[in-house]
Each structure stands twice: as structure tokens, then as C-alpha cells.
Design an enzyme around this catalytic site. Structure first.
Site, short mmCIF file in Angstrom:
data_model
loop_
_atom_site.label_atom_id
_atom_site.label_comp_id
_atom_site.label_asym_id
_atom_site.label_seq_id
_atom_site.Cartn_x
_atom_site.Cartn_y
_atom_site.Cartn_z
N SER A 78 4.40 2.62 7.91
CA SER A 78 4.02 1.50 7.04
C SER A 78 5.22 0.94 6.28
CB SER A 78 2.96 1.95 6.04
OG SER A 78 1.74 2.21 6.68
N ASP B 73 -0.33 -7.52 1.69
CA ASP B 73 0.19 -6.16 1.75
C ASP B 73 1.71 -6.20 1.93
OD1 ASP B 73 0.37 -3.41 1.85
OD2 ASP B 73 -0.23 -3.27 3.97
N HIS C 255 0.81 -1.22 0.00
CA HIS C 255 0.00 0.00 0.00
C HIS C 255 0.85 1.27 0.00
CE1 HIS C 255 0.43 0.03 4.51
NE2 HIS C 255 0.38 1.34 4.31
#
Length: 321
Positions: free
Chosen positions: A222, A125, A78
Site C-alpha cells: 500500500s 486514499d 490508510h
């Protein structure tokens, strides 16, 4: 939590021998102490996490990552929602602070496992970034160790997450924008499933791992690594993926489980011209066991459920001296 049967058997092993051996060079920073104790975290000492990468989109930090080998970085899929053009990205390694340093690596290709626009609860992911030119390893730039596909990380294991993300919800990292670290504990899957209910039970997927602090990962963390120490080396258990808020009660951070994708990582690295020895991993010992020790290790494999069994205070027991 008491020592599991595997832990009790390992304590009987001869000195210097353990179930696993480590490829030289991975997961062993030259700074021996992890430092102070990202939400609720502390500034990391220089060189403590030499595999930490900063992924930047047009020179702006967007995500963390981890160095697997001189030419490959692991991050989250992502992270590429802003662009799929490899020329838009740069990777900074060996840096403690987010600066406009002229020293960075350009990107040759991006390999996504899933769509970068996936919603929380979407599997896969994870992404690989191939650098245009291999980096030179040093005390500030070293690869992290990868687990085996069969490995698991038991509830209660204490690990670390690092990044340049928000220090709490709505509060970006303040100057001088130093890398931060926080200790977290792995949460058992059933508890995490209850914490994240959804249609049919839970939005948590089998390729996800949960951990909580009180500290936590947050926005801009992230893709960064969740690492746990095994036999003196740091092994990547997960990549920062998602969570509801940052550091909220009963809302642990959710990570992509790296063991679920080790074969995928290996396949793409070798398909791109790399060799299996081009990135670090933790191979099982092939031999050199005394007959009695061999029987103990076989029993351990049969009885154990996880790679690591925590000791009474939740930390992994160390390898024999």
C-alpha cells in the site's frame, strides 16, 4: 490495440521533439533496464526504482511510498491507521532490502486527504509526508516524475508496481526481504466497475485507476507507486490503494489516480514553504515548434483522449529518436 490518431500524428514530428519535456533529474534511474519481470513479481535490481520509499511505524515496515522531491514523499492515507503522530514514523530511501538500517529520515508532518480508517471504495486514499530534513539525491535516491492534472493513462498501457508486500495471499515476503517489481496493464474503467459491483452500480470511484498482471500488489505494498514510462522517464500514475485479495481473476488492483491530486499536492507543498520547482512534474512545451508541426500537435490534442496511446502490443510508443 492499433495506434490512435494522436500516435500517428506524433510519428510525423521532427526528430527530438515531442509533446512533453521532462524536468531534469526525475524519473530516470541510472539502471537502464527495469529488471526481471509483490504477487507474481521478481526481485528488483539495485537502483532500478530510486524513488521507492519504505514507510515504517516504530521501525516496522507498514507501507510503500514514492519520493517527489528531497523533502516530500507520496503514499496512501490508510497507511496511517496505526498512528497519526509523525514522531512514530520513519522513512527509508535508497534501500533494496527491508533491514534495521540506522539510516532513515524522520517525519516533520503528515498530510492526509481522507481519513486513514476509510474502507475500500473510499475516495481520497492519498497522503503526503514531509521529511524533517531534505535527503541527498544520488544514484540510489531520485524523485519520480508527477503527471499533470489533465493527464490520463489509457487501458492497455503497461506499467510497473513495486514494493515489499506479500508475494501471494497469506505469504509475507521471505528473507532477504528484497524489493520486488511486477508489470501490470491499466484496465479500462468500465471493466473495473463491473469487477467491483456495489450499491448503485460499483464501489469504484472516479479518482481510482485499475491495473492487473497476472502479477498484483498485495498487503504491505500500500502507498507504493504505479509508474509508467513516458518519453524515457517514469511518471507516477497511481498509488497502491486496495483490492479484493491479491492476483485474483477479475479482481484487478485498485490505485489512487495521481493526476486527480496533483493540484492538491502542489498546494500543500507550496503552503509548507516549498516552491513549485521543488518537486518534479511534466510541463507542456511552451514553444519552439515549426508552424507545420504546431498544426499537427493541435490536431493531436483535439483527437486524443489519453496522454498515452498504446501500440499494437499494448506498450506506449516511444518518443522520436
Amino acid at each position: 490495440m492499433a495506434l490512435g490518431a494522436c500516435g500517428l500524428l506524433l510519428l510525423l514530428a521532427v526528430p527530438g521533439v515531442s509533446l512533453r519535456t521532462l524536468q531534469p533529474g526525475c524519473g530516470r534511474p541510472q539502471v537502464s533496464d527495469a529488471g526481471g519481470r509483490i504477487v507474481g513479481g521478481h526481485a528488483a535490481p539495485a537502483g532500478a526504482w530510486p524513488w521507492q520509499a519504505s514507510l515504517r511505524l516504530r521501525r516496522v515496515h507498514v507501507c510503500g511510498g514514492s519520493l517527489l522531491s528531497p523533502q516530500w514523499v507520496l503514499t496512501a492515507a490508510h497507511c496511517f491507521s496505526g498512528s497519526l503522530n509523525s514522531s512514530d514514523y520513519q522513512v527509508h530511501l535508497g534501500e533494496l532490502e527491508i533491514t534495521l538500517s540506522p539510516h532513515f529520515s524522520t517525519v516533520r508532518q503528515i498530510i492526509l486527504h481522507s481519513s486513514p480508517s476509510g474502507q475500500p471504495g473510499t475516495s481520497g486514499d492519498i497522503a503526503l509526508v514531509e521529511l524533517s530534513v531534505p535527503v541527498t539525491l544520488s544514484s540510489r535516491i531520485l524523485p519520480v516524475c508527477l503527471p499533470e492534472a489533465s493527464d490520463d493513462f489509457c487501458p492497455g498501457i503497461r506499467c510497473w508496481v513495486t514494493g515489499w508486500g506479500y508475494t501471494r495471499e497469506g505469504e509475507p515476503l521471505p528473507p532477504p526481504y528484497s524489493l520486488r517489481e511486477v508489470k501490470v496493464s491499466v484496465v479500462d474503467t468500465e471493466t473495473c466497475r463491473r469487477d467491483y459491483p456495489g450499491p448503485g452500480g460499483s464501489i469504484l470511484q472516479p479518482d481510482m485507476l485499475c491495473a492487473r498482471g497476472p502479477g498484483d500488489a498485495c498487503q504491505d505494498d500500500s502507498g507504493g507507486p504505479l509508474v509508467c514510462q513516458v518519453n524515457g522517464a517514469w511518471v507516477q500514475a497511481g498509488t497502491v490503494s486496495w483490492g479484493e485479495g491479491c492476483g485474483r481473476p477479475n479482481r484487478p488492483g485498485v490505485y489512487t489516480r495521481v493526476p486527480a491530486y496533483v493540484n492538491w499536492i502542489r498546494r500543500h507543498i507550496t503552503a509548507s514553504g516549498g516552491s513549485e520547482s521543488g518537486y518534479p512534474r511534466l510541463p507542456l512545451l511552451a514553444g519552439f515548434f515549426l508552424p507545420g508541426l504546431f498544426l499537427l500537435l493541435v490536431s493531436c490534442v483535439l483527437l486524443a483522449k489519453c496522454l498515452l496511446h498504446p501500440s499494437a502490443d499494448g506498450t506506449p510508443f516511444p518518443a522520436p529518436d
